[in-house]
Design a protein around this motif. Sequence first.
Motif: not given
Length: 474
Positions: A328-334, A285-291, A282-283, A319-323
């Motif tokens: 090719g567009s950037k996700k909020p997690a990026y 953004p909060t979890t990606y920033a925490a890691v 699910g990517a 799982h759409t788990p990446l950035l």
Amino acid sequence: MGSAALSRPVVHRKIRALLLALILGVLSAATALVAPPAAHAAESTLGAAAAQSGRYFGAAIASGRLGDSAYTTIANREFNSVTAENEMKIDATEPQRGQFNFTAADRVYNWAVQNGKQVRGHTLAWHSQQPGWMQSLSGSDLRQAMINHINGVMGHYKGKIAQWDVVNEAFADGSSGARRDSNLQRTGNDWIEVAFRTARAADPAAKLCYNDYNVENWTWAKTQAMYNMVKDFKQRGVPIDCVGFQAHFNSGSPYDSNFRTTLQNFAALGVDVAITELDIQGASPTTYAAVTNDCLAVARCLGITVWGVRDSDSWRPEHTPLLFNSDGSKKPAYTAVLNALNGGSTTPPGDSGQIKGVGSGRCLDVPNASTADGTQVQLWDCHSGTNQQWALTAAGELRVYGNKCLDAGGTADGARVQIYGCWGGDNQKWRLNSDGSITGVQSGRCLDAAGTSNGTRIQLYTCSNGSNQRWTRT
Ligand code: G3I
């Protein structure tokens, strides 16, 4: 790795250190400080943003996708470290016993190096992705095949790989804390340490990692089992330099904020840590920033690798788990990761500080705090100036002023050791050995002071274990 720019907190800290040093009057005329390079604005790519603290941001790269320009454009722009997703594994590199094939592995390696990226090697000893001939082996025959495989692959890439995942996924899932049953495990419980000892001899320049998944949560039995193994290895002198946390987070194995505690506890054992295969279902953004912040908070966290570029490149696309989205567009997690890297801790990985000669009691010093390429380094009375502060990077560089590297001006006895703009060459990489010697990766020769007095120039010389070749870091 890209250039390591200093961020504002570093500059402020260095200015405070400069003022303190001037007040104390400890600086000799020979070591007058110059201002460090100016602070950078926020960086606009993941690799450059991570490099501000001496870390890397990498991705798993698949050789079959290197013909896709949308893929390579993102990968080349954003990442400064590469892991081959499948190409360096056992089935790919030794499809027939004793017959090595590096075609696909070299395709990934060459793409990475030609684009200025460092490479993580993945993986040498693993229960999975074994070629058919290995799957059917057992006992001493399999043990020898494992040793031969490590020698064959590490020999091919000798001196060229920043970190190797020597052993992958050797612990069982669940609450047992036991080793995973596998043909390798059945050769004897010492198979892991034999793999590490073999690896150290095969390529003394590579950092040797143990890599696993479901070991991020400090309370889990698998994490504790891995911790006890690393602790035991460190106590008994089994050569291990780093632990890779795969960090495949999903609903069955979710992120927990105690991951930072895990990283800190492993680092406290005296190994580097790295996040090696990050993806998050699910990517968030909060979890990606925490890691990301967990890595930035731990000085020995070398960097982060995400396990693929776009969601469509993931081993778990559903799982759409990446950035990056599949288009090719950037996700909020990026954006969350980039912001964390830009605002993150500036604690560089590894130790940063003075390098003091055991025989002289004097420090490795850039004369007159020069920033000129080609300035030969010397011994000088230790002080708090920036011209005696050396930061060890994940790539094995010893950086001074953030962007200059300790550089060997040759490979022979007597070659000058100088500062030079960092460019990623093997003459700028060093191995800090447990006996206190510092070996040049390109030359295999040692950092050597031909005397003990102020102004003694530093050179390369055949390693002798003399006190003029032993150093402590303070
Ligand atoms: O290339 C063949 C293709 O020709 C064939 O038609 C197809 C049919 O299944 O298979 C293709 O190979 C697949 C390969 O990935 C390349 O896409 C394999 O079946 C498949 O098993 C393999 O999966 C890899 C997996 O490791 C194997 O264990 C994933 O790509 C890779 O992302 C994954 O990576 C692992 C790490 O090495 C260790 N940690 C866990 C991580 C995720 O499982």
